[in-house]
Write a protein that holds these residues in place. Structure first.
Motif, PDB file in Angstrom:
ATOM      1  N   GLY A 183       7.822  28.516   7.817  1.00  0.00           N
ATOM      2  CA  GLY A 183       8.113  27.149   7.401  1.00  0.00           C
ATOM      3  C   GLY A 183       7.156  26.147   8.013  1.00  0.00           C
ATOM      4  N   ALA A 184       6.856  26.306   9.323  1.00  0.00           N
ATOM      5  CA  ALA A 184       5.935  25.382   9.989  1.00  0.00           C
ATOM      6  C   ALA A 184       4.531  25.498   9.407  1.00  0.00           C
ATOM      7  N   LEU A 185       4.053  26.720   9.197  1.00  0.00           N
ATOM      8  CA  LEU A 185       2.710  26.912   8.649  1.00  0.00           C
ATOM      9  C   LEU A 185       2.615  26.433   7.216  1.00  0.00           C
ATOM     10  N   ALA A 186       3.711  26.497   6.471  1.00  0.00           N
ATOM     11  CA  ALA A 186       3.688  26.047   5.079  1.00  0.00           C
ATOM     12  C   ALA A 186       3.689  24.525   4.972  1.00  0.00           C
ATOM     13  N   LEU A 187       4.347  23.844   5.919  1.00  0.00           N
ATOM     14  CA  LEU A 187       4.453  22.388   5.829  1.00  0.00           C
ATOM     15  C   LEU A 187       3.247  21.661   6.405  1.00  0.00           C
ATOM     16  N   VAL A 188       2.616  22.220   7.441  1.00  0.00           N
ATOM     17  CA  VAL A 188       1.498  21.518   8.072  1.00  0.00           C
ATOM     18  C   VAL A 188       0.386  21.170   7.078  1.00  0.00           C
ATOM     19  N   PRO A 189      -0.023  22.061   6.154  1.00  0.00           N
ATOM     20  CA  PRO A 189      -1.076  21.665   5.204  1.00  0.00           C
ATOM     21  C   PRO A 189      -0.714  20.463   4.343  1.00  0.00           C
ATOM     22  N   LEU A 190       0.581  20.176   4.189  1.00  0.00           N
ATOM     23  CA  LEU A 190       0.959  19.007   3.401  1.00  0.00           C
ATOM     24  C   LEU A 190       0.454  17.718   4.042  1.00  0.00           C
ATOM     25  N   SER A 191       0.256  17.725   5.376  1.00  0.00           N
ATOM     26  CA  SER A 191      -0.300  16.554   6.042  1.00  0.00           C
ATOM     27  C   SER A 191      -1.688  16.243   5.491  1.00  0.00           C
ATOM     28  N   GLY A 192      -2.484  17.272   5.263  1.00  0.00           N
ATOM     29  CA  GLY A 192      -3.817  17.057   4.705  1.00  0.00           C
ATOM     30  C   GLY A 192      -3.765  16.512   3.296  1.00  0.00           C
ATOM     31  N   LEU A 193      -2.778  16.951   2.518  1.00  0.00           N
ATOM     32  CA  LEU A 193      -2.641  16.429   1.160  1.00  0.00           C
ATOM     33  C   LEU A 193      -2.300  14.945   1.181  1.00  0.00           C
ATOM     34  N   MET A 194      -1.474  14.537   2.146  1.00  0.00           N
ATOM     35  CA  MET A 194      -1.117  13.125   2.229  1.00  0.00           C
ATOM     36  C   MET A 194      -2.329  12.262   2.587  1.00  0.00           C
TER      37      MET A 194
END
Length: 350
Positions: free
Chosen positions: A168-179
């Motif tokens: 879950g942590a590894l899947a959500l962290v890349p969303l920061s880059g998308l933002m």
């Protein structure tokens, strides 16, 4: 004869043959070997292992929450909001929240992985002989077997709580880059198309802060104005004046070449945006004989007697004109907003 000529005489003898003598080692570079393995408390106490597992899962969960906080910060905090945070002082609420949440998200993943490796994964040291770079089939098979054994010892398959929270942590962290891609093209909506000018808004002299009257504007003069209701101490003053800044000049009506410019003027008084259409610099240099205004940044030149069209420089289009008139009190007023966005061209410009 000196002692340097017979160095053998100075060598220590076998231990026991003389007081204080030492024995010369046969191999001074002998492999000392590995110390005996000492089990950790997690290796012998399942309750301690469970505590470590929960600690690792907590760090991964904290990383997920921080990532969600990072994304939420874009929605919650406007870019111009300033807050006081001790001991940093007055800082941008958005920048501070983004830095804190992203830092916590990345640190928690790293700390969770380190704690997992130090407390739950196997810590038995294994010595392996060096081998040629080109691995033999037997070596490759051994590597795969060691990998499978390591995966088994790590408890990756058994400890589902750690595994799922890590995923879950590894899947959500890349969303920061998308933002972060949002900053490449913010959604301006109608913010770049609209200014504070509207029908009935009086033209306020930027120097005297009094309403402008036609008799206040002499032929050949240059006056700067802002819309009625805009205060210099207002929080959004800089943002609003960057779009609504106005320059007023008076030209003899028979010298105005553009028909629409003449219709939108009042007795030769014309109002144009002060913001250069190249990169948004404020225009302030006026030549009254030619009715040309010059942008001091990159020398874009506009002809105010001909619809403020570009006659020199890198600007891409003419300065927007504001239609003006006179109200019942004899003061100059706007008859609407600019009919096109002010300032530099942007990608949504229609």
């Amino acid at each position: 004869m000196s002692s340097q000529e017979n160095p053998e005489e100075n060598l220590p003898t076998e231990q026991g043959s003389a007081h204080g003598a030492v024995k010369v080692a046969d191999d001074p570079f002998a492999d000392p070997g590995l110390p005996a393995h000492k089990p950790r408390i997690q290796d012998i106490d399942e309750r301690a292992a469970r505590r470590s597992e929960r600690a690792v899962a907590f760090m991964f969960t904290l990383s997920m929450l921080a990532t969600i906080g990072f994304i939420a910060s874009y929605v919650i905090f406007p870019v111009d909001k300033i807050v006081f945070i001790f001991p940093f002082g007055h800082v941008s609420a958005l920048n501070f929240s983004l830095g804190i949440t992203l830092g916590v998200a990345l640190f928690s993943i790293g700390a969770g992985a380190v704690h997992w490796a130090r407390t739950l994964m196997s810590d038995v040291e294994v010595a392996d002989e060096r081998h040629p770079i080109a691995a033999e089939p037997e070596v490759r098979a051994k590597v795969m077997a060691d990998f499978a054994a390591g995966a088994e010892e790590s408890g990756f398959g058994r400890r589902k709580l750690i595994r799922n929270t890590m995923f879950g942590a590894l899947a959500l962290v890349p969303l920061s880059g998308l933002m972060l891609l949002r900053d490449l093209g913010p959604l301006p909506e109608q913010k770049l198309r609209k200014t504070m000018w509207a029908k009935g808004k009086q033209l306020i002299n930027m120097n005297t802060h009094e309403p402008l009257r036609p008799e206040d504007v002499a032929v050949g003069s240059l006056t700067f104005a802002m819309p009625e209701g805009l205060e210099e101490h207002a929080e959004d003053f800089q943002k609003q004046i960057a779009k609504a800044a106005l320059m007023i000049v008076r030209i003899q009506p028979d010298e105005i070449k553009d028909k629409r410019e003449l219709e939108w003027s009042h007795d030769g008084i014309v109002a144009f945006s002060k913001i250069c259409t190249h990169v948004g610099c404020p225009i302030s240099l006026y030549e009254q004989q030619t009715h040309h205004v010059l942008c001091p940044c990159h020398q874009s030149t506009f002809d105010l007697s001909d619809g403020a069209r570009v006659i020199f420089g890198p600007a891409g289009h003419a300065l927007p004109q504001l239609r003006i008139g006179v109200n019942d009190d004899g003061n100059l007023e706007a008859l609407g907003d600019f009919d096109e966005p002010v300032g530099p061209s942007f990608w949504e410009r229609g």
